[in-house]
Each structure stands twice: as C-alpha cells, then as structure tokens.
Design an enzyme around this catalytic site. Sequence first.
Site, PDB file in Angstrom:
ATOM      1  CD  GLU A 115       9.861   2.274   2.861  1.00  0.00           C
ATOM      2  OE1 GLU A 115       9.626   2.046   4.068  1.00  0.00           O
ATOM      3  OE2 GLU A 115       9.655   3.376   2.315  1.00  0.00           O
ATOM      4  CG  HIS A 138       6.923  -0.242  -1.519  1.00  0.00           C
ATOM      5  ND1 HIS A 138       5.704   0.388  -1.473  1.00  0.00           N
ATOM      6  CD2 HIS A 138       7.839   0.754  -1.613  1.00  0.00           C
ATOM      7  CE1 HIS A 138       5.875   1.697  -1.525  1.00  0.00           C
ATOM      8  NE2 HIS A 138       7.168   1.953  -1.616  1.00  0.00           N
ATOM      9  CG  HIS A 140       6.719   4.164  -5.983  1.00  0.00           C
ATOM     10  ND1 HIS A 140       7.811   5.009  -6.011  1.00  0.00           N
ATOM     11  CD2 HIS A 140       6.692   3.657  -4.722  1.00  0.00           C
ATOM     12  CE1 HIS A 140       8.414   5.005  -4.824  1.00  0.00           C
ATOM     13  NE2 HIS A 140       7.759   4.184  -4.032  1.00  0.00           N
ATOM     14  CD  GLU A 168      -8.688 -10.039 -12.750  1.00  0.00           C
ATOM     15  OE1 GLU A 168      -8.309  -9.084 -13.431  1.00  0.00           O
ATOM     16  OE2 GLU A 168      -8.117 -11.139 -12.745  1.00  0.00           O
ATOM     17  CG  HIS A 209       4.913   6.023  -0.858  1.00  0.00           C
ATOM     18  ND1 HIS A 209       5.812   6.336   0.139  1.00  0.00           N
ATOM     19  CD2 HIS A 209       5.569   5.162  -1.665  1.00  0.00           C
ATOM     20  CE1 HIS A 209       6.953   5.712  -0.074  1.00  0.00           C
ATOM     21  NE2 HIS A 209       6.830   4.980  -1.165  1.00  0.00           N
TER      22      HIS A 209
HETATM   23  O1  2HA Z   1      12.841   4.412  -2.811  1.00  0.00           O
HETATM   24  O2  2HA Z   1      10.081   3.175  -2.628  1.00  0.00           O
HETATM   25  O3  2HA Z   1       9.430   3.860  -0.178  1.00  0.00           O
HETATM   26  C1  2HA Z   1      12.372   3.246  -2.311  1.00  0.00           C
HETATM   27  C2  2HA Z   1      10.983   3.452  -1.887  1.00  0.00           C
HETATM   28  C3  2HA Z   1      10.745   4.010  -0.559  1.00  0.00           C
HETATM   29 ZN    ZN Z   2       8.171   3.753  -2.053  1.00  0.00          ZN
END
Ligand code: 2HA
Ligand code: ZN
Length: 273
Positions: A115, A138, A140, A168, A209
């Site tokens: 990414e 980023h 998940h 909050e 995602h």
């Molecule tokens: O595997 O999270 O979006 C890495 C990620 C791709």
């Molecule tokens: Zn991801």
Amino acid sequence: MSFLDAKFVQGFIRMANDGWEQGWHERNGGNLSYRVKPKEVEEVKDCMQAGEWEPIGANVPGLAKEYFLVTGSGKYFRNVIINPEDSICMIELDDKGENYRIAWGLVNGGRPTSELPSHLMNHEVKKNQNEKYRVIYHAHTTNIIALTFVLPLKDEVFTRELWEMATECPVVFPDGIGVVPWMVPGGKEIAVATSELMKKYDLAVWAHHGMFAAGEDFDLTFGLMHTAEKSAEILVKMLSMQSNKLQTITPDNFRDLARDFHVTLPERFLYKK
Ligand code: 2HA
Ligand code: ZN
C-alpha cells in the site's frame, strides 16, 4: 547509535505490536509508515546504505528526498517486535518523488508495503495541510469492517453513527470520517480516492477491508484508530441486542458538547433522522 535504539524506531515497533495485540493484523494484514524527521535521519545515518531505485507507483513531488520508516510487503505485524530488521525498512525518496530506495532493513529481501502509493499520497496531502503530520496507519479493524456490510457507505452516516456510540468520538475526530467504497487494494486508484478523503478527514474507511488513520505521532494515530474501532464495537454490540436505540446523543447534545469542548462539528453530520 544503533538503528533499533533510535526512539522513533522504538515508537514504530511498539505501535505495530499494539496493533497486533488488538487483533487488527491477521497474517500480513495492515501497514504502517512514519515520515522521519531530518534530525532523526541524522541520528541513524551511519546505519544506512543505498539500495537500487524502484518506482513508487505514484508521484509525490511534495515528499521528494524525504525518508520513511515502513512495514514490508507480505511481512507480519506479529513479527515486527521480534525481528524488525526482516519486517520493516527505511526508504528514501528521490528528488522528484517518483522512486524510492531502501536505506535500512528488509535484510532478507522484499519490498515496502503493497500500500505504499496510498501511504505516500496520504502523507503528501497531510504534509501540505500541516507539517506536523507524520504517521499513516492501515489496519483491518474488525468492527468497522463488519459495519461496512450494514450501514450505507456514506461519510455522514459513518461519522454520525460512530459519534453517537461514544461521547469522546466527536472530540477525538470532530472533522468526521470518510468512506471509500470497495476497490482493489494496492493500486493508484484506491490511493487517489483515499488521499482525496484525507484532505477533509484524518480517518478513512475502506469498505469490507479496514481503515486508514493519519496523525502527528504514534500515540495520536494509534489512539484515533483505537477510538473509532471501539465505537464501532459498541455499535455492533448495540445492533446485536436490538436494532433501534431507546435513547442516544441528540444533535442538540452534540452542539452543547461542541461549545464546551471548543470543537467545530459540521452541521452536515447533525442531520435529523
Ligand atoms: O496485506 O493490508 O491492504 C497488507 C494489506 C493490504
Ligand atoms: Zn489491508
């Protein structure tokens, strides 16, 4: 100083491990990047080498010649704390912001996060707005992902619903949260869509995602991700008990909160339901 002793490297490793412990980084899921301060680059310059130039996959002239600490593509957050030199790397960008080269890490080979275009385009947007922004994360996040199957994929709805679940939230993310519809990850298209949202928000949901968060330092960025995901968890629990709320925080309650906490809450999130 050894590379791993540097405070910014320790902060990065701790944040990656915190994310793993939250359960947001199954297998190689998620990625983290930090725009290194010039004085921090100076601290570790004796540990650095110059790898081959490779294309970034996006143009980020506003980040030319900057250094980033990033997780590696296919690497596991779970392993960052025990084997950082295999799991993460420091990269340097060229004078046009088109190519990168590895200056430290990924000792067993590999590339920076898949990414990278999203991370760097987000960094460029945030740096333009405020030099202090240095972290893009980023993850998940389970409950946010679950909500992308049942809530309309609209900035207004995600913002309002998350704000309502924890007092909050409007103080922690008063600008709101953006939503990117499902898109193929890893490429320039999703990077452009995310960086457009980053012009307005510090948080962007990727439908089905995960989430992207931006912030000035590791504490603020991790805290932002954690706060939004916790609010999503409360909403998932609430919806699991019953689908309608008996009582909630009202638009006028938010206006009162905004006044006392000195935040501006855009009226477009305080719509009448
Ligand atoms: O595997 O999270 O979006 C890495 C990620 C791709
Ligand atoms: Zn991801």
